[in-house]
Scaffold this active site. Structure first.
Site, PDB file in Angstrom:
ATOM      1  N   CYS A 152     -44.716  79.389 104.336  1.00  0.00           N
ATOM      2  CA  CYS A 152     -43.882  80.584 104.542  1.00  0.00           C
ATOM      3  C   CYS A 152     -42.742  80.286 105.520  1.00  0.00           C
ATOM      4  O   CYS A 152     -42.979  80.134 106.722  1.00  0.00           O
ATOM      5  CB  CYS A 152     -44.756  81.736 105.046  1.00  0.00           C
ATOM      6  SG  CYS A 152     -43.841  83.195 105.583  1.00  0.00           S
ATOM      7  N   CYS A 194     -42.254  82.851 108.338  1.00  0.00           N
ATOM      8  CA  CYS A 194     -43.327  82.726 109.333  1.00  0.00           C
ATOM      9  C   CYS A 194     -42.949  81.698 110.398  1.00  0.00           C
ATOM     10  O   CYS A 194     -43.166  81.908 111.598  1.00  0.00           O
ATOM     11  CB  CYS A 194     -44.635  82.304 108.662  1.00  0.00           C
ATOM     12  SG  CYS A 194     -45.275  83.471 107.446  1.00  0.00           S
TER      13      CYS A 194
END
Length: 316
Positions: free
Chosen positions: A74, A77
């Site tokens: 991600c 993230c």
């Protein structure tokens, strides 16, 4: 998290009952202003699993916990996590950060209903407190943390994790991490500032110097994804894609949003269906986008392996 009040926030938006393992209430005297027992500076940021989560719930009765739900693939993230860690460390033990890899901990992903990541939730007195989803600027993170501390105080959760001289001595004995290459540091600074164009340029220059720089290659893919989804509206993108099933740009937009939100298999399925439906001479951009996303997620990921196999079957 806006204008939080105990009654409005501390209720069952998230069902954590299956993960509690019947934690016991804290002993008398472990309330406001008391340090957390058996804690150290290393506990300010901790990796949490399905198995260890009951201890985190118990700790939240004394100090507020911020739960960062993330995954290795991600990109947003990786943009948000360093900001969370920075703010938590600056708060000097008033908040603990619990990092949850959703791929490795499906029970926690399900319990927090993490439909997209990064997702940040707090725990106060064993109860979930919704905070925000997606990568947000540092200033907004600080504002939300300030609201969390106010809410925790209203519920008598004002303990701290002690950070003393011994922790510093322990840290001093650890080997130093290698310095970040200058172009990587430039890219990180640009990402934190939201300047994705400059970050792309920095990573491209790093790859020009060393084409085998795997970190630069991964970073470039992540930043390009962030750049493409910046300013997109998911509902509008989905409507446009539904109205034009063979519009490559419209399908790309939804696939990018799905990947950035954690719906990797949905993105792969969308692009594979598009690839199959297009005339042979129009398929090349779709194949290139799939290969780019495969590299972003990681060749060893089972979702990539399945999608790559289907792509190969469509080519022959």
């Amino acid at each position: 998290m806006t204008d939080p009040t105990p009654g409005a926030v501390l209720r069952g938006a998230v069902d954590l009952s299956s993960l509690r393992n019947r934690p016991q209430p804290p002993a008398a005297g472990a309330g406001a202003g008391q340090p957390v027992p058996e804690a150290s500076a290393s506990a300010l940021v901790m990796d949490v699993t399905d198995a260890s989560f009951p201890q985190v719930l118990e700790l939240s009765r004394t100090v507020p916990i911020v739960v960062d739900l993330w995954a290795e693939w991600c990109g947003p993230c990786k943009q948000l996590s360093p900001i969370l860690e920075k703010v938590v460390i600056e708060l000097g033990g008033r908040v603990v950060l619990a990092k949850v890899d959703v791929d490795a901990n499906p029970q926690l992903q399900q319990a927090f209903r993490a439909q997209s990541i990064p997702m940040v939730v707090a725990l106060v007195a064993g109860q979930p407190v919704p905070m925000f989803t997606g990568a947000v600027p540092e200033q907004q993170v600080r504002e939300v943390f300030a609201q969390l501390l106010q809410l925790a105080a209203q519920n008598g959760v004002t303990g701290t994790v002690p950070v003393g001289d011994q922790d510093a001595a322990d840290g001093a004995s650890e080997p130093e991490e290698p310095p970040v290459p200058p172009l990587h540091a430039e890219a990180y600074d640009a990402i934190e500032a939201g300047d994705y164009v400059r970050a792309v340029d920095a990573y491209e220059r790093a790859l020009a110097e060393n084409p085998r720089d795997a970190d630069a290659q991964a970073g470039l893919g992540q930043v390009r994804l962030l750049q493409r989804v910046q300013g997109l509206n998911l509902q509008e993108a989905r409507a446009a894609a539904a109205a034009a099933p063979l519009d490559v740009g419209a399908q790309f937009a939804v696939a990018d949003l799905d990947v950035s939100g954690g719906h990797v298999e949905d993105a792969f399925e969308r692009l594979l269906e598009l690839f199959a439906a297009l005339p042979t001479d129009e398929r090349a951009p779709v194949r290139e986008r799939l290969l780019e996303l495969f590299g972003l997620i990681g060749d060893a990921d089972p979702r990539v392996i399945r999608a790559r196999g289907r792509l190969a079957s469509l080519l022959f």
